[in-house]
Design an enzyme around this catalytic site. Structure first.
Site, mmCIF file in Angstrom:
data_model
loop_
_atom_site.group_PDB
_atom_site.id
_atom_site.type_symbol
_atom_site.label_atom_id
_atom_site.label_comp_id
_atom_site.label_asym_id
_atom_site.label_seq_id
_atom_site.Cartn_x
_atom_site.Cartn_y
_atom_site.Cartn_z
ATOM 1 N N TYR A 360 0.777 -1.130 0.166
ATOM 2 C CA TYR A 360 0.177 -0.049 0.087
ATOM 3 C C TYR A 360 0.838 1.243 -0.098
ATOM 4 C CZ TYR A 360 -4.560 -2.296 0.588
ATOM 5 O OH TYR A 360 -5.769 -2.823 0.513
ATOM 6 N N TYR A 364 3.880 5.139 -2.815
ATOM 7 C CA TYR A 364 4.013 6.376 -2.313
ATOM 8 C C TYR A 364 5.507 6.699 -1.818
ATOM 9 C CZ TYR A 364 -0.951 6.344 -2.077
ATOM 10 O OH TYR A 364 -2.197 6.239 -2.645
#
Length: 522
Positions: A360, A364
């Site tokens: 997840y 990023y």
């Protein structure tokens, strides 16, 4: 101020002096923007009203009167100004004849230059010594100049996915020039130790987390270590996102048009808002004895407004309490505005059977470091180009992009990885050393005291010593003040025993100039 690059022929003759006076404080790109907008208005009254109101608003957003704005300074002019300001501080101190009386006056003077003075970070002598030195002023003026230019570009709605993703083009160019200068300096500066081994500073920098590939790899390794440990402990994972209220956003994400709800806030104001509610969340959760660990990523939305992503691990019984507290604080300010319930706070409880928790956060981390392993950005842009803009954004606003939450000292981890073997360590300490050497963050964390251990209770702690000149034996002081003795990281300490990991003293020399009269410890 050089105004020759502007075409003033379309300005009515009796308005030219007014227009030049209003545009002169700004750099060329901003002058062109303002002039084009000025000329787009139909009547003389509308044009002059627009320019007067807009430039006054820009000056107000920078907390400086228009006649004191100097956003067009060259590097040479900036250095001249820095020497003049340092001289003015010295003159004020001489007139006061007493530093106790001088300090409040000097702080006020510093504030009037658009720079926030220190408040207790240094001794009185050390603080005044900084204000009295041109080198301090150069660094502060340069930082303020870049931030003020970006504030103006943000105000003029030049930071969005249509015109300048994450940051303005002038800020991106300035950051690239700064990094190119830094790289050239590092490549042309040679460090030599007592054994006669020589490397450029750039070669040495690429061996640590200054290298984006190494930095990205280390962050991923630590995230994976936390995830493996959480599975073993039976903890659950969640991926949370915090976003600022509408009034912090300059423009709409779909069109790039100005957001009528915008309250004049900068990205730094948005980061301050997020930091404030985060402190409130943590204080409340601490009182409730809810403990968690993981990572926080701060990144810009298309118009530079920051938002946060958090990968957190927590005991199952505490999960809902943690989420409820965080949602409550995230919704307290303007929580009833349109879209707040959908975007202000989002929660994804991670199901291990459907995917990795580390997965997840992986994109990023990559997006905000170098764009590595990504095919495209959020808005379809080139990920490497986007990463460069994110880097410029973070550097301009001074925003920390990544933060480990909980867990053990990464400083100790890095220092132990410099060691291969140490004699006389207890068996438990050997396990920690071996885990660090193998890159096993899970075992390292467990052996150091666990994810919830306090820093003072962890087995190894960072070790700092005063820096000593090897030729004279004199303790080195800071550049600004002889009474400020310099301490630097030298290794780790365990049960009162210091283990030195930085054993060499390096002498620096320029490849193009004579040797620096400077030493630093590894």
């Amino acid at each position: 101020m050089n105004m020759h690059s502007l075409d003033l022929s379309m300005i009515e003759r009796d308005d030219r002096a007014f227009v030049m006076q209003r545009l002169s404080p700004f750099p060329a790109p901003i002058q062109h923007l303002l002039l084009n907008q000025y000329l787009s208005h139909a009547t003389k009254f509308e044009r002059n009203s627009y320019l007067r109101i807009t430039t006054n608003q820009l000056a107000e957003s920078l907390s400086l009167p228009l006649h004191k704005l100097e956003l067009n300074l060259s590097e040479e002019e900036l250095r001249v100004k820095a020497k003049a300001l340092a001289g003015e501080v010295l003159e004020r101190r001489r007139r006061c004849r007493n530093d106790d009386r001088a300090l409040p006056m000097v702080r006020e003077f510093v504030s009037k230059q658009g720079i926030t003075p220190y408040q207790g970070q240094y001794t009185q002598v050390g603080e005044l010594a900084r204000y009295s030195h041109h080198r301090w002023w150069v660094a502060k003026l340069r930082k303020a100049l870049r931030r003020n230019i970006e504030t103006v570009m943000h105000h003029l709605n030049q930071v969005n996915k249509r015109k300048g993703l994450y940051c303005s083009t002038p800020t991106l160019i300035a950051r690239k020039q700064q990094k190119a200068y830094q790289k050239a300096f590092l490549e042309n500066t040679i460090a030599t130790n007592e054994l006669g081994q020589s490397f450029s500073l750039y070669e040495l920098s690429q061996k640590g987390v200054s290298n984006p590939v190494i930095r990205r790899g280390e962050l991923m390794l630590r995230a994976r270590g936390f995830e493996d440990l959480a599975k073993e402990l039976g903890h659950v994972a969640t991926f949370l996102t915090f976003t600022c209220p509408s009034k912090y956003h300059r423009s709409y994400s779909s069109s790039g048009h100005e957001n009528p709800q915008w309250g004049g806030y900068t990205p730094l104001d948005g980061q301050s808002y997020l930091n404030q509610i985060w402190q409130q969340m943590r204080a409340t959760l601490s009182r409730l004895d809810v403990r968690f660990y993981g990572f926080r990523v701060a990144e810009p939305q298309h118009d530079g407004t920051p938002h946060w992503h958090l990968l957190l691990f927590v005991e199952p019984k505490e999960y809902q309490t943690m989420v409820n507290v965080m949602r409550d604080y995230a919704m307290r300010e303007d929580g009833d505005e349109k879209g707040a319930d959908q975007h202000r706070f989002t929660e994804v409880k991670i199901d291990p059977s459907k995917g990795s928790a580390t997965g997840y956060i992986a994109k990023y981390i990559a997006k905000n470091i170098d764009g590595g392993n990504l095919e495209t950005g959020v808005y379809g842009e080139d990920p490497k180009a986007a990463a460069a803009r994110v880097d410029a954004w973070a550097a301009c606003w001074g925003i920390r992009q990544f933060q480990q939450l909980g867990g053990c000292s990464v400083t100790v981890w890095r220092e132990l990885r410099r060691l291969k073997e140490v004699q006389g360590l207890p068996e438990h300490a050997k396990i920690i050393l071996e885990a660090a050497d193998k890159g096993d963050w899970k075992t390292f964390t467990q052996a150091m005291g666990g994810v919830f251990s306090q820093r003072k209770a962890q087995v190894f702690k960072p070790h700092y010593e005063f820096t000593v000149d090897t030729n004279t034996g004199v303790i080195k002081c800071s550049y600004y003040c002889e009474s400020e003795l310099m301490r630097s990281l030298k290794g780790v300490v365990i049960a009162g025993r210091s283990i030195i990991t930085r054993v060499f003293t390096w002498r620096l020399a320029s490849m193009v100039r004579q040797s620096f009269n400077l030493e630093f410890c590894e």
